[in-house]
Design a protein around this motif. Structure first.
Motif, PDB file in Angstrom:
ATOM      1  N   ARG A  34       1.902  12.100  10.612  1.00 55.19           N
ATOM      2  CA  ARG A  34       0.827  12.898  10.037  1.00 55.19           C
ATOM      3  C   ARG A  34      -0.095  11.993   9.232  1.00 55.19           C
ATOM      4  NH1 ARG A  34       2.955  15.936   6.321  1.00 55.19           N
ATOM      5  NH2 ARG A  34       5.051  15.079   6.466  1.00 55.19           N
ATOM      6  N   ASN A  35      -1.161  12.575   8.720  1.00 57.84           N
ATOM      7  CA  ASN A  35      -2.122  11.786   7.944  1.00 57.84           C
ATOM      8  C   ASN A  35      -1.530  11.287   6.633  1.00 57.84           C
ATOM      9  OD1 ASN A  35      -4.704  11.101   8.850  1.00 57.84           O
ATOM     10  ND2 ASN A  35      -5.126  13.288   9.152  1.00 57.84           N
ATOM     11  N   ALA A  36      -2.010  10.120   6.212  1.00 60.35           N
ATOM     12  CA  ALA A  36      -1.685   9.546   4.894  1.00 60.35           C
ATOM     13  C   ALA A  36      -0.197   9.283   4.707  1.00 60.35           C
ATOM     14  CB  ALA A  36      -2.219  10.450   3.779  1.00 60.35           C
ATOM     15  N   GLN A  37       0.495   8.968   5.824  1.00 60.80           N
ATOM     16  CA  GLN A  37       1.935   8.702   5.707  1.00 60.80           C
ATOM     17  C   GLN A  37       2.235   7.199   5.669  1.00 60.80           C
ATOM     18  OE1 GLN A  37       4.205  11.267   5.160  1.00 60.80           O
ATOM     19  NE2 GLN A  37       2.186  12.238   4.888  1.00 60.80           N
ATOM     20  N   GLY A  38       1.221   6.371   6.045  1.00 61.14           N
ATOM     21  CA  GLY A  38       1.447   4.922   5.973  1.00 61.14           C
ATOM     22  C   GLY A  38       1.283   4.180   7.298  1.00 61.14           C
ATOM     23  N   LYS A  39       0.705   4.836   8.322  1.00 64.00           N
ATOM     24  CA  LYS A  39       0.530   4.176   9.636  1.00 64.00           C
ATOM     25  C   LYS A  39      -0.417   2.985   9.505  1.00 64.00           C
ATOM     26  CE  LYS A  39      -1.176   7.952  11.467  1.00 64.00           C
ATOM     27  NZ  LYS A  39      -1.144   8.818  10.260  1.00 64.00           N
ATOM     28  N   SER A  40      -1.591   3.229   8.895  1.00 61.35           N
ATOM     29  CA  SER A  40      -2.548   2.132   8.725  1.00 61.35           C
ATOM     30  C   SER A  40      -1.991   1.072   7.802  1.00 61.35           C
ATOM     31  CB  SER A  40      -3.875   2.650   8.155  1.00 61.35           C
ATOM     32  OG  SER A  40      -4.508   3.478   9.102  1.00 61.35           O
ATOM     33  N   SER A  41      -1.174   1.485   6.851  1.00 55.52           N
ATOM     34  CA  SER A  41      -0.586   0.497   5.943  1.00 55.52           C
ATOM     35  C   SER A  41       0.288  -0.494   6.716  1.00 55.52           C
ATOM     36  CB  SER A  41       0.234   1.198   4.861  1.00 55.52           C
ATOM     37  OG  SER A  41      -0.616   1.987   4.048  1.00 55.52           O
ATOM     38  N   GLU A  76      -2.264   3.065  16.530  1.00 53.80           N
ATOM     39  CA  GLU A  76      -2.013   4.119  15.530  1.00 53.80           C
ATOM     40  C   GLU A  76      -2.506   5.450  16.080  1.00 53.80           C
ATOM     41  OE1 GLU A  76      -3.704   3.364  11.671  1.00 53.80           O
ATOM     42  OE2 GLU A  76      -3.734   5.503  11.168  1.00 53.80           O
ATOM     43  N   GLN A  82      -5.758  -3.159  -4.292  1.00 51.07           N
ATOM     44  CA  GLN A  82      -4.416  -2.827  -4.812  1.00 51.07           C
ATOM     45  C   GLN A  82      -3.407  -2.820  -3.673  1.00 51.07           C
ATOM     46  OE1 GLN A  82      -4.297   0.686  -7.402  1.00 51.07           O
ATOM     47  NE2 GLN A  82      -2.076   0.745  -7.097  1.00 51.07           N
ATOM     48  N   PRO A  83      -2.931  -4.031  -3.292  1.00 53.99           N
ATOM     49  CA  PRO A  83      -1.979  -4.097  -2.169  1.00 53.99           C
ATOM     50  C   PRO A  83      -0.585  -3.552  -2.545  1.00 53.99           C
ATOM     51  CG  PRO A  83      -2.371  -6.295  -3.082  1.00 53.99           C
ATOM     52  CD  PRO A  83      -3.291  -5.359  -3.818  1.00 53.99           C
ATOM     53  N   ILE A  84      -0.237  -3.563  -3.820  1.00 52.76           N
ATOM     54  CA  ILE A  84       1.126  -3.157  -4.222  1.00 52.76           C
ATOM     55  C   ILE A  84       1.165  -1.649  -4.474  1.00 52.76           C
ATOM     56  CG2 ILE A  84       2.986  -3.521  -5.907  1.00 52.76           C
ATOM     57  CD1 ILE A  84       1.642  -6.254  -6.537  1.00 52.76           C
ATOM     58  N   ARG A  85       2.206  -1.014  -3.948  1.00 51.10           N
ATOM     59  CA  ARG A  85       2.321   0.444  -4.104  1.00 51.10           C
ATOM     60  C   ARG A  85       2.392   0.805  -5.587  1.00 51.10           C
ATOM     61  NH1 ARG A  85       6.630   4.200  -3.843  1.00 51.10           N
ATOM     62  NH2 ARG A  85       8.117   2.542  -3.330  1.00 51.10           N
ATOM     63  N   ASP A  86       1.730   1.895  -5.917  1.00 44.89           N
ATOM     64  CA  ASP A  86       1.685   2.403  -7.300  1.00 44.89           C
ATOM     65  C   ASP A  86       3.064   2.405  -7.941  1.00 44.89           C
ATOM     66  OD1 ASP A  86      -0.761   2.894  -8.250  1.00 44.89           O
ATOM     67  OD2 ASP A  86      -0.747   5.083  -7.891  1.00 44.89           O
ATOM     68  N   LYS A  88       0.828  -1.211   0.000  1.00 44.82           N
ATOM     69  CA  LYS A  88       0.000   0.000   0.000  1.00 44.82           C
ATOM     70  C   LYS A  88       0.870   1.273   0.000  1.00 44.82           C
ATOM     71  CE  LYS A  88      -4.400  -1.547   1.884  1.00 44.82           C
ATOM     72  NZ  LYS A  88      -5.315  -1.412   3.022  1.00 44.82           N
ATOM     73  N   ARG A  89       0.793   2.050   1.043  1.00 44.10           N
ATOM     74  CA  ARG A  89       1.500   3.334   1.098  1.00 44.10           C
ATOM     75  C   ARG A  89       2.973   3.151   1.464  1.00 44.10           C
ATOM     76  NH1 ARG A  89       3.813   7.488   0.866  1.00 44.10           N
ATOM     77  NH2 ARG A  89       3.179   9.586   1.557  1.00 44.10           N
TER      78      ARG A  89
HETATM   79  N1  ADP Z   1      -1.399   0.757  -3.491  1.00 41.02           N
HETATM   80  C1  ADP Z   1      -1.152   2.014  -3.150  1.00 41.02           C
HETATM   81  N2  ADP Z   1      -0.179   2.712  -3.812  1.00 41.02           N
HETATM   82  C2  ADP Z   1       0.064   4.009  -3.460  1.00 41.02           C
HETATM   83  N3  ADP Z   1      -0.569   4.684  -2.502  1.00 41.02           N
HETATM   84  C3  ADP Z   1      -1.550   4.044  -1.825  1.00 41.02           C
HETATM   85  C4  ADP Z   1      -1.893   2.679  -2.106  1.00 41.02           C
HETATM   86  N4  ADP Z   1      -2.898   2.331  -1.270  1.00 41.02           N
HETATM   87  C5  ADP Z   1      -3.181   3.406  -0.494  1.00 41.02           C
HETATM   88  N5  ADP Z   1      -2.385   4.438  -0.813  1.00 41.02           N
HETATM   89  C6  ADP Z   1      -2.364   5.775  -0.225  1.00 41.02           C
HETATM   90  O1  ADP Z   1      -1.981   5.690   1.125  1.00 41.02           O
HETATM   91  C7  ADP Z   1      -2.561   6.740   1.855  1.00 41.02           C
HETATM   92  C8  ADP Z   1      -3.180   6.208   3.119  1.00 41.02           C
HETATM   93  O2  ADP Z   1      -2.224   5.440   3.822  1.00 41.02           O
HETATM   94  P1  ADP Z   1      -2.462   5.020   5.297  1.00 41.02           P
HETATM   95  O3  ADP Z   1      -1.470   3.968   5.599  1.00 41.02           O
HETATM   96  O4  ADP Z   1      -3.887   4.759   5.505  1.00 41.02           O
HETATM   97  O5  ADP Z   1      -2.041   6.376   6.036  1.00 41.02           O
HETATM   98  P2  ADP Z   1      -2.236   6.852   7.534  1.00 41.02           P
HETATM   99  O6  ADP Z   1      -2.789   5.700   8.331  1.00 41.02           O
HETATM  100  O7  ADP Z   1      -0.874   7.232   7.989  1.00 41.02           O
HETATM  101  O8  ADP Z   1      -3.151   8.016   7.499  1.00 41.02           O
HETATM  102  C9  ADP Z   1      -3.599   7.382   0.960  1.00 41.02           C
HETATM  103  O9  ADP Z   1      -3.104   8.620   0.552  1.00 41.02           O
HETATM  104  C10 ADP Z   1      -3.731   6.426  -0.201  1.00 41.02           C
HETATM  105  O10 ADP Z   1      -3.991   7.081  -1.413  1.00 41.02           O
END
Ligand code: ADP
Ligand code: MG
Length: 424
Positions: A33-40, A405, A60-64, A14-15
């Motif tokens: 901070r938000n959207a940095q990958g904590k939940s990932s 988290e 989509q488990p694989i990072r873009d 993921k992220r």
């Molecule tokens: N397969 C992926 N490739 C790239 N980015 C991704 C993928 N899946 C999720 N994301 C991005 O990851 C971000 C969310 O990550 P997440 O781990 O939930 O962050 P956090 O928990 O730190 O807020 C979002 O911006 C989302 O677009």
């Protein structure tokens, strides 16, 4: 031996770009901070363990821009490695840790082994506190062995309840009907009187009396004959002897019959009988009313008895349920449930204090994961310091590793995740 995550390595999940985490202590805080990958990070752990269903849920488990994602979990006794690739279904291996000379052994059914290690539900205790009552009951039921199916028992109870309601409606109706039916006065016969019988009795009495009247007339005739005979005695001196004899005989005869008559039956009062005959219909109306009253009263008693039997049946079902519940061993003392939801010390779970709710749901989550002792709390930012203290205390006491988290911008809390990596 309880298992924890000794080390986590994740790449391109993921992220995440690449993280390598060796957690320390019972509470593992992921901040940033938000959207940095904590939940990932949390997702990577549970996706590596759960396989099948959990992987399919993530589109989509694989990072873009990448074509392989890998998560490697070192659980001490087991090393779990899961890979996702664009072109196949991915792979999973579970191995023993390497021996001193670097040899490792692969397990043959890795997912089956993981399914046995991971609890029935690796649920987030904080998420449990926010579930609907029905979801909480389902979660609780899944963590204990119930000797009955609660839904089935509830259905059975509702069936009996409806039957009793139906019977009670009839009871009400009969009570109304009985109230509207006059009660017969005392002394009313239970069956109708027969006019024909009384007429027969009347006729017989009349015949009887006529016979007596006849007899009396005969006697009167005889008496006058005696007098004539006596006159003839005076007149007919010559025939005196014979006439006297005749007179004597007749006298004797008369005496005998007179004595018999006087000792014989009395006259019957026919007035009383004819009076009864006149009242016959009136009496029988009262008799029929009495019969109707008794019939309805009997029906009412039977229906009341039936309703009481249903009440007993309901009590038996309730007792069966409470006995069964009393015998169930819940993972947390004071926990139970009823049709409305989960109860804690007899009070709806939603009405327990936040700290109590957390304590209970953490204990539940721990009880469902006895082997691989890891839990996740995704909304750690919602925990106040008291709740955090409760969580830490439970994690230490039960030897659990709790991954929490939290959103934090200071860069000073726990393991800081930034741009898909652990910030140095
Ligand atoms: N397969 C992926 N490739 C790239 N980015 C991704 C993928 N899946 C999720 N994301 C991005 O990851 C971000 C969310 O990550 P997440 O781990 O939930 O962050 P956090 O928990 O730190 O807020 C979002 O911006 C989302 O677009
Ligand atoms: Mg998040």
């Amino acid at each position: 031996m309880p298992l924890h995550i000794v080390n986590l390595v994740a790449e391109n999940y993921k992220r995440l770009v690449a993280v390598d985490i060796t957690p320390d202590g019972n509470i593992v805080t992921l901040s940033g901070r938000n959207a940095q990958g904590k939940s990932s990070v949390l997702d990577a752990i549970f996706a590596a363990l759960a396989g099948g269903e959990a992987s399919r849920a993530t589109k989509q488990p694989i990072r873009d821009g990448q074509d392989v994602a890998v998560v490697r979990l070192d659980l001490g006794d087991y090393i779990v490695t899961r890979r996702w690739t664009d072109d196949d279904a991915g792979s999973l291996t579970v191995e023993t840790p390497p021996t001193a000379d670097g040899r490792k052994q692969k397990y043959s059914s890795p997912q089956k082994l993981l399914d046995e290690l991971v609890g029935k539900r690796a649920f987030d205790p904080l998420a449990f506190t926010r579930m609907s009552s029905a979801e909480q009951v389902a979660t609780l039921v899944a963590t204990v062995e119930l000797p009955f199916d609660p839904a089935e028992l509830d259905r059975e109870r509702a069936g009996v309840f409806d039957q009793r309601t139906e019977i009670n409606r009839t009871v009400k109706q009969l009570e109304g009907q009985l109230g509207g039916t006059p009660k017969p006065v005392d002394g009313t016969p239970e069956v109708e009187v027969s006019a024909a019988d009384i007429i027969r009795e009347f006729d017989l009495a009349r015949e009887h009396n006529a016979a007596l009247d006849n007899e009396m007339r005969n006697l009167e005739l005889m008496q006058s004959a005696v007098e004539q005979a006596k006159a003839r005695v005076a007149e007919l001196e010559a025939e005196l002897t014979r006439a006297r004899e005749a007179a004597t005989n007749r006298w004797d005869d008369y005496q005998a019959k007179l004595v018999k008559f006087e000792a014989g039956p009395e006259r019957i009062d026919t007035a009383e009988i004819s009076e009864r005959l006149q009242k016959v219909e009136q009496t029988n109306v009262a008799v029929r009313a009495g019969q109707e009253h008794r019939r309805i009263a009997a029906q009412l008693a039977a229906k009341r008895e039936e309703a009481a039997r249903f009440t007993l049946e309901l009590q038996a079902i309730d007792k069966r349920k409470s006995d069964a519940l009393a015998a169930v061993k819940f993972p947390v003392a004071g926990l139970s449930f009823d049709e409305s939801g989960v109860l804690y010390n007899g009070i709806p779970f939603s009405q327990a204090s936040a700290a109590e709710q957390l304590r209970v749901s953490v204990a539940l989550a721990m009880a469902s994961n006895p082997q691989l002792r890891i839990l996740q709390v995704r909304d750690g930012s919602l925990l106040d310091s008291d709740s955090m203290k409760v969580l830490t205390e439970l994690a230490e006491k039960n030897d659990f590793q709790v991954w929490v988290e939290v959103v934090d911008e200071s860069g000073q809390v726990g393991i800081v995740i930034e741009d898909g990596q652990v910030k140095a």
